[in-house]
Design a protein around this motif. Sequence first.
Motif, PDB file in Angstrom:
ATOM      1  N   THR A 140       0.806  -1.227   0.000  1.00 57.47           N
ATOM      2  CA  THR A 140       0.000   0.000   0.000  1.00 57.47           C
ATOM      3  C   THR A 140       0.840   1.279   0.000  1.00 57.47           C
ATOM      4  O   THR A 140       1.982   1.302   0.460  1.00 57.47           O
ATOM      5  CB  THR A 140      -0.916   0.047   1.240  1.00 57.47           C
ATOM      6  OG1 THR A 140      -0.090  -0.002   2.404  1.00 57.47           O
ATOM      7  CG2 THR A 140      -1.904  -1.108   1.255  1.00 57.47           C
ATOM      8  N   SER A 141       0.195   2.327  -0.487  1.00 59.94           N
ATOM      9  CA  SER A 141       0.831   3.637  -0.447  1.00 59.94           C
ATOM     10  C   SER A 141       1.005   4.099   1.000  1.00 59.94           C
ATOM     11  O   SER A 141       1.919   4.883   1.293  1.00 59.94           O
ATOM     12  CB  SER A 141      -0.013   4.651  -1.207  1.00 59.94           C
ATOM     13  OG  SER A 141      -0.262   4.179  -2.502  1.00 59.94           O
ATOM     14  N   ALA A 142       0.147   3.623   1.912  1.00 59.46           N
ATOM     15  CA  ALA A 142       0.302   4.011   3.324  1.00 59.46           C
ATOM     16  C   ALA A 142       1.629   3.468   3.879  1.00 59.46           C
ATOM     17  O   ALA A 142       2.329   4.160   4.620  1.00 59.46           O
ATOM     18  CB  ALA A 142      -0.881   3.492   4.149  1.00 59.46           C
ATOM     19  N   LEU A 143       1.970   2.249   3.485  1.00 61.16           N
ATOM     20  CA  LEU A 143       3.296   1.718   3.869  1.00 61.16           C
ATOM     21  C   LEU A 143       4.383   2.641   3.348  1.00 61.16           C
ATOM     22  O   LEU A 143       5.315   3.003   4.072  1.00 61.16           O
ATOM     23  CB  LEU A 143       3.512   0.341   3.237  1.00 61.16           C
ATOM     24  CG  LEU A 143       3.202  -0.924   4.008  1.00 61.16           C
ATOM     25  CD1 LEU A 143       3.590  -2.123   3.134  1.00 61.16           C
ATOM     26  CD2 LEU A 143       3.937  -0.987   5.336  1.00 61.16           C
ATOM     27  N   GLY A 144       4.241   3.009   2.072  1.00 56.94           N
ATOM     28  CA  GLY A 144       5.239   3.871   1.439  1.00 56.94           C
ATOM     29  C   GLY A 144       5.330   5.228   2.118  1.00 56.94           C
ATOM     30  O   GLY A 144       6.404   5.820   2.202  1.00 56.94           O
ATOM     31  N   ALA A 145       4.184   5.723   2.609  1.00 51.47           N
ATOM     32  CA  ALA A 145       4.191   7.039   3.263  1.00 51.47           C
ATOM     33  C   ALA A 145       4.940   6.978   4.592  1.00 51.47           C
ATOM     34  O   ALA A 145       5.589   7.936   5.005  1.00 51.47           O
ATOM     35  CB  ALA A 145       2.757   7.515   3.483  1.00 51.47           C
ATOM     36  N   LEU A 146       4.863   5.839   5.269  1.00 47.00           N
ATOM     37  CA  LEU A 146       5.586   5.709   6.538  1.00 47.00           C
ATOM     38  C   LEU A 146       7.064   5.457   6.287  1.00 47.00           C
ATOM     39  O   LEU A 146       7.923   5.956   7.007  1.00 47.00           O
ATOM     40  CB  LEU A 146       5.003   4.556   7.373  1.00 47.00           C
ATOM     41  CG  LEU A 146       3.690   4.824   8.093  1.00 47.00           C
ATOM     42  CD1 LEU A 146       3.247   3.572   8.844  1.00 47.00           C
ATOM     43  CD2 LEU A 146       3.806   6.007   9.064  1.00 47.00           C
ATOM     44  N   ASP A 147       7.348   4.658   5.239  1.00 47.08           N
ATOM     45  CA  ASP A 147       8.734   4.241   5.024  1.00 47.08           C
ATOM     46  C   ASP A 147       8.817   3.513   3.675  1.00 47.08           C
ATOM     47  O   ASP A 147       8.248   2.433   3.529  1.00 47.08           O
ATOM     48  CB  ASP A 147       9.135   3.291   6.169  1.00 47.08           C
ATOM     49  CG  ASP A 147      10.498   2.660   5.933  1.00 47.08           C
ATOM     50  OD1 ASP A 147      11.317   3.289   5.261  1.00 47.08           O
ATOM     51  OD2 ASP A 147      10.705   1.536   6.413  1.00 47.08           O
ATOM     52  N   GLN A 157       7.499  -0.442   1.950  1.00 45.74           N
ATOM     53  CA  GLN A 157       6.638  -0.739   0.799  1.00 45.74           C
ATOM     54  C   GLN A 157       7.349  -1.724  -0.132  1.00 45.74           C
ATOM     55  O   GLN A 157       6.739  -2.686  -0.621  1.00 45.74           O
ATOM     56  CB  GLN A 157       6.296   0.554   0.048  1.00 45.74           C
ATOM     57  CG  GLN A 157       5.194   0.357  -0.978  1.00 45.74           C
ATOM     58  CD  GLN A 157       4.828   1.644  -1.692  1.00 45.74           C
ATOM     59  OE1 GLN A 157       5.622   2.588  -1.748  1.00 45.74           O
ATOM     60  NE2 GLN A 157       3.629   1.696  -2.237  1.00 45.74           N
ATOM     61  N   LYS A 158       8.653  -1.499  -0.333  1.00 47.86           N
ATOM     62  CA  LYS A 158       9.429  -2.448  -1.168  1.00 47.86           C
ATOM     63  C   LYS A 158       9.392  -3.840  -0.558  1.00 47.86           C
ATOM     64  O   LYS A 158       9.166  -4.836  -1.246  1.00 47.86           O
ATOM     65  CB  LYS A 158      10.892  -1.999  -1.261  1.00 47.86           C
ATOM     66  CG  LYS A 158      11.102  -0.766  -2.081  1.00 47.86           C
ATOM     67  CD  LYS A 158      12.583  -0.396  -2.106  1.00 47.86           C
ATOM     68  CE  LYS A 158      12.726   1.074  -2.394  1.00 47.86           C
ATOM     69  NZ  LYS A 158      13.981   1.660  -1.982  1.00 47.86           N
ATOM     70  N   LEU A 159       9.620  -3.902   0.746  1.00 45.38           N
ATOM     71  CA  LEU A 159       9.634  -5.212   1.418  1.00 45.38           C
ATOM     72  C   LEU A 159       8.315  -5.954   1.238  1.00 45.38           C
ATOM     73  O   LEU A 159       8.298  -7.183   1.108  1.00 45.38           O
ATOM     74  CB  LEU A 159       9.881  -5.020   2.918  1.00 45.38           C
ATOM     75  CG  LEU A 159      11.300  -5.228   3.440  1.00 45.38           C
ATOM     76  CD1 LEU A 159      11.301  -5.075   4.960  1.00 45.38           C
ATOM     77  CD2 LEU A 159      11.829  -6.603   3.037  1.00 45.38           C
ATOM     78  N   GLY A 160       7.224  -5.189   1.230  1.00 45.54           N
ATOM     79  CA  GLY A 160       5.912  -5.807   1.033  1.00 45.54           C
ATOM     80  C   GLY A 160       5.879  -6.642  -0.243  1.00 45.54           C
ATOM     81  O   GLY A 160       5.257  -7.703  -0.296  1.00 45.54           O
TER      82      GLY A 160
END
Length: 348
Positions: free
Chosen positions: A255-262, A266-269
């Motif tokens: 999610t973009s929310a993951l990306g917004a935190l770090d 998001q890559k790891l996801g």
Amino acid sequence: MHTINEQDILTYLLGVNDAELFERANDIKVQRFGDEIFLRAIIEFSNVCDKKCHYCGLRAPNGKTERYRMTKEDILDAAALATSEGAATIVLQSGDDFSYSTEDIGSLIQEIKSSHDVAVTLSLGDRGLDEYAYWHDCGADRCLLKLEVTNPRLYKRFRGGEDFSSRLHKIKFLQHLGYEVGSGVIVGLPDADLISTLRDILFITDLDLDMIAAGPFIPHPQTPLADMEHGCIDLSHRMTALLRILNPHANIPATSALGALDSDSQKLGLLRGCNVLMPSMTPERHRSDYTIYPGKNASNIDITDSLKLAKDMISALGLVPSSSKGFSRRNNVHESTPRSASGYSARR
Ligand code: 5AD
Ligand code: SF4
């Protein structure tokens, strides 16, 4: 039949065996989707919303958000640009903004579908069942309608008094119509404990969805949840990994929310079971106003940068940015063409 029981899920949620969980999830993702990561271009065409969700910066009572509504021409231009850059899915997303009529949305769908070889996903909130039926006839392929939390009590509390069962009913109706349907939850809303997280996973799985999103809660300063802690990134990874194991065929975004935190998270996801990225391709002049949560959209990049950055992220991981429309992978078939609506309803 699931290869994992409730006790296993709880144990994994506690994080005692992350390495094993993430490997299992990645293996299943690779079996179904190979190295491909699907891209969805989101056009956030209006940030006007008449709802009062406690977690969201677009909630109607937030007078500090600069509101915008894109014109039909601007939306079509954004869709044309996104497709010329290689996007094969256009997501039309907005707040619950009823100023766009049934016909307005219908003609957008028809024009995008007739001009470009793309899938169209609707993410428009609580519109009428008759409207969703009409838009399916206009050619829309998919719908997103998030539950956000599956505990009806928490749902009512965080969604400004709304009723869980009517949302659920709408999701089932969309499936019945023949859409590919996505839903999902926010991870780590206040008072969501381990058991409610387990419930989210099981409940979402029972819905037999084509797309499932689970991203961490990020507090927005102009909401009632401003002072709360953000959702745990590890828990968010555990949830998407478990959802992958339980829903092998489903499209699951990092999610973009993951990306917004770090952005590393998001890559790891994408290495832990997720197979989709959803870059915002909202025009530069509006993107920083689509403030669902802080950091939602980087403001200093344009549409083409946004898709390129997503592709670069995928390639840097040794994965492949897919140019296919990316329908869900039921029956373990690798294909890029949609199932017919009749075939879809037959399995239900
Ligand atoms: N933090 C994280 N995700 C949020 N969403 C809405 N508000 C927040 C928040 N504060 C999610 C919802 C919505 C999607 C666009 O973003 O799931 O459907
Ligand atoms: Fe509106 Fe959706 Fe935000 Fe709720 S989550 S306030 S419906 S934009």
